[in-house]
Design a protein around this motif. Structure first.
Motif, PDB file in Angstrom:
ATOM      1  N   ARG A 100       0.801  -1.225   0.000  1.00  0.00           N
ATOM      2  CA  ARG A 100       0.000   0.000   0.000  1.00  0.00           C
ATOM      3  C   ARG A 100       0.834   1.276   0.000  1.00  0.00           C
ATOM      4  O   ARG A 100       0.269   2.370  -0.020  1.00  0.00           O
ATOM      5  N   ASP A 103       0.013   3.997  -2.440  1.00  0.00           N
ATOM      6  CA  ASP A 103      -1.368   4.483  -2.497  1.00  0.00           C
ATOM      7  C   ASP A 103      -1.439   5.921  -1.984  1.00  0.00           C
ATOM      8  O   ASP A 103      -0.812   6.250  -0.966  1.00  0.00           O
ATOM      9  N   PHE A 106      -1.873   7.079   1.967  1.00  0.00           N
ATOM     10  CA  PHE A 106      -1.495   6.027   2.913  1.00  0.00           C
ATOM     11  C   PHE A 106      -0.141   6.362   3.510  1.00  0.00           C
ATOM     12  O   PHE A 106       0.822   6.625   2.786  1.00  0.00           O
ATOM     13  N   ALA A 118       3.332   8.274  -3.447  1.00  0.00           N
ATOM     14  CA  ALA A 118       2.335   8.244  -4.521  1.00  0.00           C
ATOM     15  C   ALA A 118       2.774   9.128  -5.679  1.00  0.00           C
ATOM     16  O   ALA A 118       2.611   8.768  -6.860  1.00  0.00           O
ATOM     17  N   TYR A 121       5.633   7.349  -7.546  1.00  0.00           N
ATOM     18  CA  TYR A 121       5.103   6.279  -8.400  1.00  0.00           C
ATOM     19  C   TYR A 121       4.495   6.853  -9.676  1.00  0.00           C
ATOM     20  O   TYR A 121       4.742   6.353 -10.781  1.00  0.00           O
ATOM     21  N   SER A 122       3.706   7.921  -9.535  1.00  0.00           N
ATOM     22  CA  SER A 122       3.048   8.526 -10.699  1.00  0.00           C
ATOM     23  C   SER A 122       4.066   9.059 -11.696  1.00  0.00           C
ATOM     24  O   SER A 122       3.939   8.845 -12.913  1.00  0.00           O
TER      25      SER A 122
END
Length: 209
Positions: A100, A103, A106, A118, A121-122
């Motif tokens: 997670r 996410d 999170f 997040a 990652y994007s």
């Protein structure tokens, strides 16, 4: 983009003001990366900040970068890539949380926003790359990023010199500041235009053409 300088600057910014220092292992022959420099700097900075937060008592963040050709069947399209790794010796990530961590919102940190990883990652996915993590509770964490690369830099071909533009016509320029009128009139005159100027609306409307 030559990533070595981007990586060192972003990592140094990430540890600024903390009791954590960086150690670097960057390949001398690092390929050019097909990336946006500012966005990848944000990736490195966020990963280093995450490492700093995992070592509240201080420590070392190890940042490495090297070339990695990827064969067909991997997590990314076959081709040449630059691999970036960011490792710490901090508290690690619990196994139940590993799935997670990318996410949005999170977080396992009391002051975390849950957006740092997040965002990482994007950005990586939008660059057609990949990111994965290896972590053990109490034994540290390593993030591994793959970014598309090019082995050779294409020789820049200078564009043909544009012919000087010469315009024809008359221009009415209005501005209440005399220095601006003078500068603009001079620039327009160099383009071949006949310029008349006025300081205010009534003077402009009253011009005879």
């Amino acid at each position: 983009v030559h990533l070595a300088e981007t990586i060192t600057e972003a990592a140094a910014f990430g540890v600024r003001g903390s009791n954590v220092r960086c150690e670097f292992d960057l390949a001398d022959d690092l390929w050019l990366a097909d990336v946006d420099r500012g966005q990848i700097a944000q990736v490195v900075q966020n990963l280093v900040l995450n490492a700093v937060q995992a070592m509240p008592g201080g420590g070392v963040v190890r940042v490495a970068a090297y070339n990695e050709p990827v064969a067909r069947g991997g997590s990314v399209k076959e081709g040449d890539y630059v691999r970036i790794t960011v490792s710490d010796s901090g508290c690690g990530i619990a196994p139940e949380d590993l799935g997670r961590i990318f996410d949005p919102y999170f977080t396992t940190k009391s002051q975390g926003s849950g957006l740092g990883l997040a965002t990482v990652y994007s950005i990586v996915r939008k660059h057609r790359g990949s990111i994965d993590v290896d972590s053990r509770a109490g034994a540290g964490t390593t993030f591994r990023v793959l970014l598309p690369a090019v082995r050779r830099q294409a020789a820049a071909v200078p564009p043909p010199a544009a012919a000087p533009v010469r315009l024809r016509g008359r221009i009415l320029l209005m501005d209440d500041e005399e220095p601006i009128r003078k500068v603009c009139s001079r620039m327009l005159s160099r383009l071949g235009l006949a310029v008349e100027s006025a300081a205010e609306g009534a003077g402009a409307v009253g011009r005879t053409w």
